[in-house]
Design a protein around this motif. Structure first.
Motif, mmCIF file in Angstrom:
data_model
loop_
_atom_site.group_PDB
_atom_site.id
_atom_site.type_symbol
_atom_site.label_atom_id
_atom_site.label_comp_id
_atom_site.label_asym_id
_atom_site.label_seq_id
_atom_site.Cartn_x
_atom_site.Cartn_y
_atom_site.Cartn_z
ATOM 1 N N LYS A 1 21.579 29.996 40.897
ATOM 2 C CA LYS A 1 19.644 29.712 41.051
ATOM 3 C C LYS A 1 19.881 29.147 42.059
ATOM 4 N N LYS A 2 18.565 29.133 42.968
ATOM 5 C CA LYS A 2 18.629 28.904 44.185
ATOM 6 C C LYS A 2 17.439 27.203 43.840
ATOM 7 N N MET A 3 18.190 26.769 44.754
ATOM 8 C CA MET A 3 17.814 25.280 44.712
ATOM 9 C C MET A 3 16.338 25.280 46.495
ATOM 10 N N GLN A 4 15.693 24.424 45.983
ATOM 11 C CA GLN A 4 14.742 23.671 47.144
ATOM 12 C C GLN A 4 15.156 22.473 47.571
ATOM 13 N N VAL A 5 14.018 21.970 48.799
ATOM 14 C CA VAL A 5 13.757 21.004 49.431
ATOM 15 C C VAL A 5 12.871 20.430 48.918
ATOM 16 N N ARG A 6 13.112 18.995 48.007
ATOM 17 C CA ARG A 6 11.760 19.268 47.526
ATOM 18 C C ARG A 6 11.426 17.108 47.638
ATOM 19 N N THR A 7 9.504 16.720 48.377
ATOM 20 C CA THR A 7 9.706 15.006 47.847
ATOM 21 C C THR A 7 10.080 14.867 46.746
ATOM 22 N N ASP A 8 9.514 15.195 45.799
ATOM 23 C CA ASP A 8 9.636 14.460 44.272
ATOM 24 C C ASP A 8 10.668 14.950 43.173
ATOM 25 N N GLY A 9 11.659 15.262 44.464
ATOM 26 C CA GLY A 9 13.418 15.438 43.853
ATOM 27 C C GLY A 9 14.290 14.800 44.355
ATOM 28 N N ARG A 10 15.468 14.715 43.291
ATOM 29 C CA ARG A 10 16.302 13.856 44.131
ATOM 30 C C ARG A 10 16.897 14.306 44.921
ATOM 31 N N SER A 11 17.160 12.204 45.382
ATOM 32 C CA SER A 11 17.855 12.454 47.570
ATOM 33 C C SER A 11 18.635 13.006 48.087
ATOM 34 N N ALA A 12 19.142 13.730 48.374
ATOM 35 C CA ALA A 12 20.147 14.374 48.753
ATOM 36 C C ALA A 12 19.849 14.171 50.399
ATOM 37 N N VAL A 13 21.473 14.146 51.252
ATOM 38 C CA VAL A 13 21.519 13.851 52.785
ATOM 39 C C VAL A 13 22.827 14.342 52.667
ATOM 40 N N THR A 14 22.468 15.381 54.359
ATOM 41 C CA THR A 14 23.530 15.404 55.370
ATOM 42 C C THR A 14 22.999 14.998 56.492
ATOM 43 N N HIS A 15 24.691 14.917 57.142
ATOM 44 C CA HIS A 15 24.002 14.412 58.420
ATOM 45 C C HIS A 15 25.036 15.896 59.230
ATOM 46 N N TYR A 16 24.920 16.020 60.665
ATOM 47 C CA TYR A 16 24.788 17.846 61.470
ATOM 48 C C TYR A 16 25.242 16.976 62.660
ATOM 49 N N ARG A 17 25.383 17.503 63.226
ATOM 50 C CA ARG A 17 25.767 17.310 64.591
ATOM 51 C C ARG A 17 26.351 18.994 65.434
ATOM 52 N N VAL A 18 26.072 19.456 66.626
ATOM 53 C CA VAL A 18 26.552 20.298 67.295
ATOM 54 C C VAL A 18 27.187 20.534 67.970
ATOM 55 N N VAL A 19 28.754 21.531 67.492
ATOM 56 C CA VAL A 19 29.888 21.470 67.762
ATOM 57 C C VAL A 19 29.689 22.472 69.006
ATOM 58 N N GLU A 20 28.795 23.790 69.075
ATOM 59 C CA GLU A 20 29.216 25.151 69.459
ATOM 60 C C GLU A 20 28.074 25.390 69.392
ATOM 61 N N SER A 21 27.338 25.799 70.818
ATOM 62 C CA SER A 21 26.344 27.052 70.628
ATOM 63 C C SER A 21 26.216 28.777 71.084
#
Length: 110
Positions: A1-21
């Motif tokens: 099942k494909k999920m999506q980002v929604r403003t009225d959905g459950r909170s989800a927090v992901t932090h990211y950092r660029v290691v290499e481009s």
């Protein structure tokens, strides 16, 4: 099942950092605060940077590689869990798998 980002959905927090481009993709270090279904895959796709090799969320696009990955290029380098009986924090670490290292080496070689 494909999920999506929604403003009225459950909170989800992901932090990211660029290691290499690289010209066609970026190697990131991600830390998640929550554990939603497909969280990393959904967030990265939403930002326009799907996980390399992820056909469901758009990461199977043509990246100029001689040997493109045959799976999602996701790896849990470290997991920290609380032991259910003792409550003690436990961390487990694993090196980058050989196929992911080979993909990174090919990207570095250009």
């Amino acid at each position: 099942k494909k999920m999506q980002v929604r403003t009225d959905g459950r909170s989800a927090v992901t932090h990211y950092r660029v290691v290499e481009s690289f010209p066609d993709c970026t190697f990131l270090e991600l830390t998640i605060e929550t554990g939603r279904t497909h969280q990393i895959r959904v967030h990265m796709s939403h930002l326009g940077h799907p996980v390399l090799g992820d056909a469901l969320y758009g990461g199977a696009r043509n990246v100029r590689m001689k040997n493109p990955p045959i799976r999602q290029m996701l790896h849990a380098a470290a997991l920290t869990l609380r032991h259910p009986a003792t409550g003690k924090s436990m961390t487990f670490q694993a090196p980058i798998p050989p196929d992911m290292a080979a993909t990174l080496n090919e990207l570095r070689a250009g």
